[in-house]
Motif scaffolding. Structure first.
Motif, PDB file in Angstrom:
ATOM      1  N   VAL A 236     -34.226   3.180  -1.254  1.00 34.06           N
ATOM      2  CA  VAL A 236     -34.312   4.253  -0.263  1.00 34.06           C
ATOM      3  C   VAL A 236     -33.113   5.176  -0.440  1.00 34.06           C
ATOM      4  CG1 VAL A 236     -34.365   4.813   2.194  1.00 34.06           C
ATOM      5  CG2 VAL A 236     -35.527   2.756   1.365  1.00 34.06           C
ATOM      6  N   GLY A 237     -33.358   6.467  -0.464  1.00 34.80           N
ATOM      7  CA  GLY A 237     -32.278   7.440  -0.598  1.00 34.80           C
ATOM      8  C   GLY A 237     -32.439   8.284  -1.843  1.00 34.80           C
ATOM      9  N   ASN A 238     -31.583   9.298  -1.982  1.00 36.69           N
ATOM     10  CA  ASN A 238     -31.650  10.220  -3.111  1.00 36.69           C
ATOM     11  C   ASN A 238     -30.394  10.202  -3.974  1.00 36.69           C
ATOM     12  OD1 ASN A 238     -34.268  11.356  -2.584  1.00 36.69           O
ATOM     13  ND2 ASN A 238     -33.371  12.465  -0.857  1.00 36.69           N
ATOM     14  N   MET A 239     -29.229  10.308  -3.353  1.00 25.95           N
ATOM     15  CA  MET A 239     -27.995  10.413  -4.120  1.00 25.95           C
ATOM     16  C   MET A 239     -27.632   9.114  -4.818  1.00 25.95           C
ATOM     17  SD  MET A 239     -27.306  13.527  -3.799  1.00 25.95           S
ATOM     18  CE  MET A 239     -25.683  13.568  -4.525  1.00 25.95           C
ATOM     19  N   MET A 240     -27.642   8.017  -4.084  1.00 30.27           N
ATOM     20  CA  MET A 240     -27.361   6.700  -4.631  1.00 30.27           C
ATOM     21  C   MET A 240     -28.246   5.692  -3.884  1.00 30.27           C
ATOM     22  SD  MET A 240     -23.677   4.788  -5.162  1.00 30.27           S
ATOM     23  CE  MET A 240     -22.963   6.263  -5.891  1.00 30.27           C
ATOM     24  N   PRO A 241     -29.543   5.629  -4.248  1.00 32.67           N
ATOM     25  CA  PRO A 241     -30.519   4.834  -3.493  1.00 32.67           C
ATOM     26  C   PRO A 241     -30.073   3.382  -3.314  1.00 32.67           C
ATOM     27  CG  PRO A 241     -31.619   6.180  -5.139  1.00 32.67           C
ATOM     28  CD  PRO A 241     -30.156   6.289  -5.414  1.00 32.67           C
ATOM     29  N   ILE A 242     -30.390   2.822  -2.159  1.00 34.56           N
ATOM     30  CA  ILE A 242     -30.012   1.456  -1.833  1.00 34.56           C
ATOM     31  C   ILE A 242     -31.252   0.584  -1.744  1.00 34.56           C
ATOM     32  CG2 ILE A 242     -30.026   1.995   0.649  1.00 34.56           C
ATOM     33  CD1 ILE A 242     -27.819  -0.112   0.995  1.00 34.56           C
ATOM     34  N   PHE A 243     -31.159  -0.636  -2.246  1.00 31.44           N
ATOM     35  CA  PHE A 243     -32.269  -1.586  -2.223  1.00 31.44           C
ATOM     36  C   PHE A 243     -32.448  -2.121  -0.808  1.00 31.44           C
ATOM     37  CE2 PHE A 243     -34.168  -5.777  -2.573  1.00 31.44           C
ATOM     38  CZ  PHE A 243     -35.140  -5.630  -3.549  1.00 31.44           C
ATOM     39  N   GLY A 277     -34.385  -6.920 -12.764  1.00 34.44           N
ATOM     40  CA  GLY A 277     -33.344  -5.937 -12.547  1.00 34.44           C
ATOM     41  C   GLY A 277     -33.447  -4.779 -13.521  1.00 34.44           C
ATOM     42  N   SER A 278     -32.417  -3.923 -13.524  1.00 26.63           N
ATOM     43  CA  SER A 278     -32.460  -2.715 -14.337  1.00 26.63           C
ATOM     44  C   SER A 278     -31.054  -2.330 -14.771  1.00 26.63           C
ATOM     45  CB  SER A 278     -33.108  -1.574 -13.541  1.00 26.63           C
ATOM     46  OG  SER A 278     -33.183  -0.399 -14.322  1.00 26.63           O
ATOM     47  N   ILE A 279     -30.979  -1.585 -15.840  1.00 28.35           N
ATOM     48  CA  ILE A 279     -29.703  -1.161 -16.401  1.00 28.35           C
ATOM     49  C   ILE A 279     -28.959  -0.217 -15.450  1.00 28.35           C
ATOM     50  CG2 ILE A 279     -30.699   0.820 -17.611  1.00 28.35           C
ATOM     51  CD1 ILE A 279     -27.886  -1.462 -18.909  1.00 28.35           C
ATOM     52  N   ASP A 280     -29.673   0.397 -14.499  1.00 34.57           N
ATOM     53  CA  ASP A 280     -29.019   1.323 -13.572  1.00 34.57           C
ATOM     54  C   ASP A 280     -28.886   0.747 -12.160  1.00 34.57           C
ATOM     55  OD1 ASP A 280     -31.707   1.376 -13.016  1.00 34.57           O
ATOM     56  OD2 ASP A 280     -31.915   3.566 -13.027  1.00 34.57           O
ATOM     57  N   TRP A 281     -29.030  -0.585 -12.023  1.00 37.82           N
ATOM     58  CA  TRP A 281     -28.798  -1.242 -10.738  1.00 37.82           C
ATOM     59  C   TRP A 281     -27.387  -1.819 -10.721  1.00 37.82           C
ATOM     60  CZ3 TRP A 281     -33.659  -4.618  -9.204  1.00 37.82           C
ATOM     61  CH2 TRP A 281     -34.795  -3.786  -9.181  1.00 37.82           C
ATOM     62  N   ILE A 282     -26.647  -1.544  -9.670  1.00 36.94           N
ATOM     63  CA  ILE A 282     -25.261  -1.982  -9.544  1.00 36.94           C
ATOM     64  C   ILE A 282     -25.082  -2.761  -8.247  1.00 36.94           C
ATOM     65  CG2 ILE A 282     -22.857  -1.232  -9.316  1.00 36.94           C
ATOM     66  CD1 ILE A 282     -23.880  -0.786 -12.060  1.00 36.94           C
ATOM     67  N   GLN A 283     -24.393  -3.882  -8.336  1.00 39.18           N
ATOM     68  CA  GLN A 283     -24.034  -4.618  -7.127  1.00 39.18           C
ATOM     69  C   GLN A 283     -22.748  -4.012  -6.580  1.00 39.18           C
ATOM     70  OE1 GLN A 283     -23.455  -8.806  -7.639  1.00 39.18           O
ATOM     71  NE2 GLN A 283     -23.256  -9.205  -5.454  1.00 39.18           N
ATOM     72  N   ASN A 284     -22.844  -3.435  -5.403  1.00 41.38           N
ATOM     73  CA  ASN A 284     -21.714  -2.742  -4.792  1.00 41.38           C
ATOM     74  C   ASN A 284     -21.400  -3.409  -3.457  1.00 41.38           C
ATOM     75  OD1 ASN A 284     -19.762  -0.599  -4.662  1.00 41.38           O
ATOM     76  ND2 ASN A 284     -21.057   0.368  -3.106  1.00 41.38           N
ATOM     77  N   GLY A 285     -20.471  -4.350  -3.487  1.00 40.19           N
ATOM     78  CA  GLY A 285     -20.213  -5.140  -2.298  1.00 40.19           C
ATOM     79  C   GLY A 285     -21.397  -6.033  -2.016  1.00 40.19           C
ATOM     80  N   GLY A 286     -21.969  -5.931  -0.817  1.00 42.43           N
ATOM     81  CA  GLY A 286     -23.147  -6.715  -0.486  1.00 42.43           C
ATOM     82  C   GLY A 286     -24.437  -5.950  -0.671  1.00 42.43           C
ATOM     83  N   GLU A 287     -24.379  -4.787  -1.339  1.00 43.19           N
ATOM     84  CA  GLU A 287     -25.551  -3.938  -1.516  1.00 43.19           C
ATOM     85  C   GLU A 287     -25.933  -3.831  -2.986  1.00 43.19           C
ATOM     86  OE1 GLU A 287     -24.382  -0.828   2.104  1.00 43.19           O
ATOM     87  OE2 GLU A 287     -24.011  -0.304  -0.015  1.00 43.19           O
ATOM     88  N   ILE A 288     -27.188  -3.471  -3.207  1.00 42.59           N
ATOM     89  CA  ILE A 288     -27.667  -3.148  -4.553  1.00 42.59           C
ATOM     90  C   ILE A 288     -27.964  -1.655  -4.566  1.00 42.59           C
ATOM     91  CG2 ILE A 288     -29.354  -3.620  -6.358  1.00 42.59           C
ATOM     92  CD1 ILE A 288     -27.658  -6.029  -5.604  1.00 42.59           C
ATOM     93  N   ARG A 289     -27.262  -0.933  -5.424  1.00 47.64           N
ATOM     94  CA  ARG A 289     -27.421   0.508  -5.524  1.00 47.64           C
ATOM     95  C   ARG A 289     -27.998   0.882  -6.882  1.00 47.64           C
ATOM     96  NH1 ARG A 289     -26.528   3.801  -0.873  1.00 47.64           N
ATOM     97  NH2 ARG A 289     -24.996   2.734   0.448  1.00 47.64           N
ATOM     98  N   ARG A 290     -28.714   2.004  -6.917  1.00 48.80           N
ATOM     99  CA  ARG A 290     -29.199   2.554  -8.186  1.00 48.80           C
ATOM    100  C   ARG A 290     -28.406   3.806  -8.486  1.00 48.80           C
ATOM    101  NH1 ARG A 290     -35.106   3.419  -7.828  1.00 48.80           N
ATOM    102  NH2 ARG A 290     -34.599   5.479  -6.975  1.00 48.80           N
TER     103      ARG A 290
END
Length: 469
Positions: A236-243, A277-290
């Motif tokens: 969800v989101g546009n700039m840095m979508p969150i899982f 998963g995907s090459i553009d998925w990042i674990q950022n703290g407790g979140e998964i961001r694209r």
């Protein structure tokens, strides 16, 4: 004459032949590289006057109407493995995509190799690969940190380097396609678009196509963008979508001109789930961001330096395989992804099509086995080859062979042949059905030729008519 002595499906595929099972076939039909049916006594759809020969025209008459009917199932899902990336990469003249061969660790080398081998064998594979080694090294690193071992920092540094190189090989695979010679690249993209549209062009009264993939690259997303297919996932989101874990079943509707208050489903919409998963998925703290990583970027490091990403490095990439043990698939976000996969295919009147998937992941195979316990489900396996023998092994070990169709080999599994000849063309089917109805109204009783031409359309007339109403 020697080819007629070939008995096993593996030998047929290895020699350039094809294996097919569709419609009312009770067993695998083996077709040699010269088009000769090797087990003609088990094939009911060849004529003796043609010396048991099969050509593309006969293949198409068997496959395309059958797949057209199956694609009209209430629920349709597509599972893609590395084979689709290899196929498109090869068409573009960019090699065979990312290699999954083993890497070499300096620290705890023997222990990692041994544990990775055991992990591979537990998954039904003979040899371990880089995914097994990364998974084992991660487990080992967690253990070393728990006991505060002084070698933990060194192993973490080496693991970060290996994952970085693995991520770079994925990007190199994308880059090879994106920067290929123009004519070859455009042809590869055209084939990919036609392939995806064959699945995504479902009528508005049908549930959306669900696309699942075990790949880390973004080839499917790129193909969907070129085809104009709207993809919906859990981000969800546009700039840095969150899982997000919530399943709101969001969809896309439109209001037809002149009609208010009666929104209709927009065609060309599909749901996408990347199981590993995907090459553009990042674990950022407790979140998964694209992150905004362009297709075919030369390096990922510059895109990890954006504000808001807390000390992100390649160790934070969500590209870790989770295929050996059930406890691993229970980790976030994989538990949500596999839950979506099971919920999508394990339903009555559901069809699952696999392309380029080698059946090497037992956690996925188990869900497919469960799906087949529902009598109204069907599995279509399409593959160019069977390099580790797991595809045909899955078929032979299944007790639900009547619910399975098989298309394998250099002809039937070739993505260009599939896109051009064997996969349904929804727009053509709609126009053909309308034409047949119009001719029937104008001329009354149809001729024998008309009957033959419209026989294959009977299974989908009702669906198309309902959607058009």
């Amino acid at each position: 004459m020697e080819e007629k002595q070939i008995k096993t499906p593996h030998e047929v595929i290895a020699s350039g032949g094809n294996v097919i099972k569709t419609r009312d076939d009770h067993s695998l039909i083996l077709v040699g590289s010269d088009g000769t049916v090797l087990n003609s006594n088990e094939c009911s759809w060849i004529s003796d006057d043609k010396d048991n020969a099969v050509d593309n025209k006969l293949f198409r008459s068997r496959i395309e109407p059958w797949l057209t009917s199956l694609f009209q199932s209430e629920h349709l899902s597509l599972l893609c493995g590395s084979g689709i990336t290899n196929a498109i990469s090869s068409l573009a003249g960019a090699g065979t995509g990312t290699t999954m061969g083993e890497t070499t660790f300096t620290n705890y080398k023997n222990e990692i190799v041994s544990a990775a081998q055991e992990s591979a064998q537990a998954s039904g594979r003979e040899k371990g690969n880089i995914e097994d080694q990364i998974r084992v090294a991660n487990d080992l690193l967690r253990g070393l940190k728990i006991i505060k071992d002084q070698n933990a920092a060194q192993l973490e540094k080496e693991l970060n380097s290996i994952i970085s190189n693995f991520a770079k090989s994925i990007l190199n695979s994308e880059n090879g396609i994106a920067t290929a010679e123009e004519n070859k690249r455009e042809n590869a993209y055209r084939v990919l678009v036609n392939f995806l549209l064959s699945f995504a062009s479902r009528t508005g009264n049908k549930e959306r196509l669900s696309i699942f993939t075990t790949n880390y690259d973004r080839l499917l997303e790129t193909g969907a963008e070129l085809a104009g297919i709207h993809l919906m996932d859990r981000f969800v989101g546009n700039m840095m979508p969150i899982f997000r874990s919530s399943r709101l079943n969001l969809d896309i509707h439109y209001n037809p001109p002149g009609i208010r208050g009666e929104p209709r489903y927009l065609e060309g919409v599909a749901r996408l789930t990347k199981l590993h998963g995907s090459i553009d998925w990042i674990q950022n703290g407790g979140e998964i961001r694209r992150i905004g990583l362009p297709f075919g970027a030369k390096a990922i490091t510059p895109y990890l330096e954006a504000p808001g990403l807390d000390n992100a490095n390649t160790m934070k990439l969500m590209i870790y395989p989770n295929s050996a043990k059930d406890r691993e698939t229970a980790e976030y976000p994989y538990v949500e992804l596999f839950r979506d996969f099971a919920a999508s295919i394990c339903r009555p009147n559901s069809t699952l099509v696999t392309y380029g998937y080698g059946f090497a992941d037992e956690h996925i195979n188990r869900v497919i086995h469960d799906m087949l316990t529902i009598p109204s489900t069907h599995l279509v396996i399409i593959s160019y080859n069977d390099p580790i023998g797991r595809v045909l092994s899955f078929y032979s070990e299944s007790a639900h062979k009547d619910q399975m169709s098989i298309l394998m080999g250099g002809n039937l599994g070739d993505i260009t042949n599939l896109a051009n000849d064997y996969l349904p063309k929804s727009a053509i089917d709609r126009a053909t059905i309308r034409m047949a109805e119009l001719l029937q109204h104008r001329m009354g009783a149809t001729s024998g030729l008309d009957k033959q031409a419209t026989a294959r359309q009977v299974s989908i007339v009702a669906d198309v008519s309902t959607s058009e109403e």
